[in-house]
Scaffold this motif. Sequence first.
Motif, mmCIF file in Angstrom:
data_model
loop_
_atom_site.group_PDB
_atom_site.id
_atom_site.type_symbol
_atom_site.label_atom_id
_atom_site.label_comp_id
_atom_site.label_asym_id
_atom_site.label_seq_id
_atom_site.Cartn_x
_atom_site.Cartn_y
_atom_site.Cartn_z
ATOM 1 N N GLY A 1 27.693 40.966 23.962
ATOM 2 C CA GLY A 1 28.943 41.595 23.567
ATOM 3 C C GLY A 1 30.039 41.391 24.602
ATOM 4 N N ALA A 2 31.267 41.470 24.156
ATOM 5 C CA ALA A 2 32.435 41.384 25.040
ATOM 6 C C ALA A 2 33.318 42.587 24.770
ATOM 7 C CB ALA A 2 33.206 40.090 24.793
ATOM 8 N N PHE A 3 33.883 43.146 25.836
ATOM 9 C CA PHE A 3 34.702 44.346 25.706
ATOM 10 C C PHE A 3 35.959 44.200 26.551
ATOM 11 C CE2 PHE A 3 30.270 45.427 25.120
ATOM 12 C CZ PHE A 3 30.278 46.175 23.952
ATOM 13 N N ILE A 4 36.983 44.948 26.171
ATOM 14 C CA ILE A 4 38.243 44.901 26.895
ATOM 15 C C ILE A 4 38.840 46.296 26.907
ATOM 16 C CG2 ILE A 4 39.661 44.364 24.868
ATOM 17 C CD1 ILE A 4 41.298 42.500 26.685
ATOM 18 N N THR A 5 39.522 46.602 27.986
ATOM 19 C CA THR A 5 40.221 47.880 28.091
ATOM 20 C C THR A 5 41.676 47.660 27.677
ATOM 21 O OG1 THR A 5 38.803 48.564 29.915
ATOM 22 C CG2 THR A 5 40.854 49.774 29.615
ATOM 23 N N ASP A 6 42.105 48.352 26.603
ATOM 24 C CA ASP A 6 43.460 48.124 26.108
ATOM 25 C C ASP A 6 44.483 48.862 26.966
ATOM 26 O OD1 ASP A 6 43.280 50.780 25.409
ATOM 27 O OD2 ASP A 6 43.064 50.410 23.261
ATOM 28 N N ARG A 7 45.735 48.804 26.546
ATOM 29 C CA ARG A 7 46.826 49.396 27.333
ATOM 30 C C ARG A 7 46.716 50.913 27.439
ATOM 31 N NH1 ARG A 7 49.116 45.524 23.932
ATOM 32 N NH2 ARG A 7 49.980 43.702 25.024
ATOM 33 N N ASP A 8 46.022 51.529 26.473
ATOM 34 C CA ASP A 8 45.857 52.981 26.494
ATOM 35 C C ASP A 8 44.598 53.428 27.231
ATOM 36 O OD1 ASP A 8 48.172 53.201 24.947
ATOM 37 O OD2 ASP A 8 47.036 52.975 23.079
ATOM 38 N N GLY A 9 43.864 52.476 27.807
ATOM 39 C CA GLY A 9 42.660 52.829 28.545
ATOM 40 C C GLY A 9 41.417 52.923 27.707
ATOM 41 N N HIS A 10 41.476 52.548 26.426
ATOM 42 C CA HIS A 10 40.300 52.593 25.564
ATOM 43 C C HIS A 10 39.508 51.292 25.680
ATOM 44 C CE1 HIS A 10 43.212 55.355 23.367
ATOM 45 N NE2 HIS A 10 42.204 56.155 23.719
ATOM 46 N N ILE A 11 38.193 51.416 25.740
ATOM 47 C CA ILE A 11 37.313 50.250 25.782
ATOM 48 C C ILE A 11 36.998 49.845 24.347
ATOM 49 C CG2 ILE A 11 35.086 49.359 26.535
ATOM 50 C CD1 ILE A 11 35.152 51.358 28.814
ATOM 51 N N ARG A 12 37.321 48.608 24.013
ATOM 52 C CA ARG A 12 37.159 48.129 22.638
ATOM 53 C C ARG A 12 36.333 46.846 22.620
ATOM 54 N NH1 ARG A 12 40.505 50.941 19.382
ATOM 55 N NH2 ARG A 12 42.331 51.965 20.311
ATOM 56 N N PRO A 13 35.581 46.630 21.534
ATOM 57 C CA PRO A 13 34.882 45.340 21.369
ATOM 58 C C PRO A 13 35.899 44.202 21.285
ATOM 59 C CG PRO A 13 34.049 46.985 19.835
ATOM 60 C CD PRO A 13 35.278 47.572 20.440
#
Length: 593
Positions: free
Chosen positions: A279-291
């Motif tokens: 899996g790959a994940f990223i932290t968006d501009r709001d601080g949420h970790i998303r796939p």
Amino acid sequence: MKKTSIKKEAKSPGGFLREYLGTPVFATVALLVLLAAGVYSFVSLPRTVNPEINLTLVNLSAVLPGASPEEVEKLLAVPLEKELSGLGGLKNITSLAGEGHLLATLEFEDEIDRQTAVAEARAAVSRVDLPSLARRVTVKAVNFEDEPILRAAVYDSAGPVALQKNVRAIKEEMEKSSLIDRVYADGVGKKKIYISAPAEEFFLRGVTPPLLRELIWQKMLSQPAGEVRQGESALPLTVSGSVSTLDDLRALPLKTAQGSYRLGDFARVIEMEDPSTLGAFITDRDGHIRPAAVLTVYRSLNAPIAAATAEAEKILRTAEEKSPTLQTVKIWSVNDDMNEQFADLGRNLVLTVILVFALLWFFVGFAQAAAAALSIPMVYLGAFAVMYFFDLSINFITLFSLLLGLGLLVDVTIVIISALAVRLRRAEEALSAAMAVWREFAGALAITTLTTVWAFLPLFLSSGVIGEYIKPIPIVVTAILTFSFLVGFGIILPLSVAWARRLTAGGKVAGKFSLGGRPSGFAASVGFLEKTYRKVLRKIIFRPRFRRSVWAVLTVFFLVSFALPVLGLVRNEFFPSTDFSYLYVSAELPAAA
């Protein structure tokens, strides 16, 4: 009349050289021609990651399941080499037979282009009667530039289903472009086909896993069906495999001693997500970790990096516009790295020009410093013209060569300007002073330039892949050294004569000559340094005790210099450490976690 003519010729020795140095029009024309050729060449030079490897290499691979290396050599390598050895322009074949596989490399003459070599090799392979179990016979040209140009992360706030849909659409759109060869998507669930049935079902029908696997491979692979020839070129013909969908696989006929069956009659054939996909994940501009999904983009053969990168980024922006929940983040780009390297080269160039200008202004005068500073971009423009002539690209090797030559190109101009300034301060006529500088220093500087050029010649004579890889170094450095000599004597020296004549009455000067003057206060400092240096030299030359002291200091300095790497105080590494704007972190949980 004749006597007068003879006297005039005797008073004006030098012929063409005197005419050239005394007429600034020639130097001005040379300057403009060099400027135009250099700018055009710089704009036209392609940008690549690595240097051009102008070798026509073709890789051939084949698989023969269960065969030993000896059997692979006998059944695959020998017949293939026998057929391929008749190809025109082939230099040699190198084959490696392993457990169940063969890897061969074909090297062609340089004048054979890659497409022709691949077509000829494929046609030759299609004429070979290979074992029926041989599969995955591939012929592909070696592409030394086959490296990713862009890596980007994609995430969708609408969820993983929407992310997979958008990633699939982006990947398909990119691969339609002629500038992009392929795109890999990591982090998105990959599909796998699973065939399952109770063991007794296989046993009752006499179907074994190896038999089923081999049958599926035979039905899915393309089979050779001859060739089409036109002149000296040959294009292979193939028949596509009969299995391309799940329904085709379910309807696959099986013939064994127990009877004839279809695979779907007793086995379950389904397509499922591959559980091994990371899996790959990223932290968006709001601080949420998303796939997320990570896209790795490769450009097509000979496609410009800038154009291919721009095309990929345009497709990503278009996807964002179509889907408001989709976001893309550029992780890394070769084009950005190359632009940064160019910016570093430009900064180093400007810094060198400023340092050279300031140094010469302090010691010899403003106009001489301006002339020397002018030589730096002129020499670089000449080097760009040579790179264009030799079909070189701008890559990290040529950038290294340009930086390497940066410290060499100002030597000739500094010697010329300094020598000319000394003679002009003695109230010599400008043209006569320039002629004297030519006579005294042209030969010596030409020899030193050629000596340095000869030091790089072995790199140019190197052969093979390494030779092609480092070939730009001697070419670029030789161009810089050659143009530093030509610009110094062909442009800077005559322009300095014209400037001296303009600032002085009739070309005669009295006292100290500086062509524009030095900063106030520095003349006295330079005089003090000259007197001190002269005094030290006299002591070293005429006093044995000082000579012994100098030899002792040099010996200690020599030994300490060699001891530093041995003691580990100076690190010995081929590639120095580099600062990156990102880092990698690897973490692994225990198996029981």
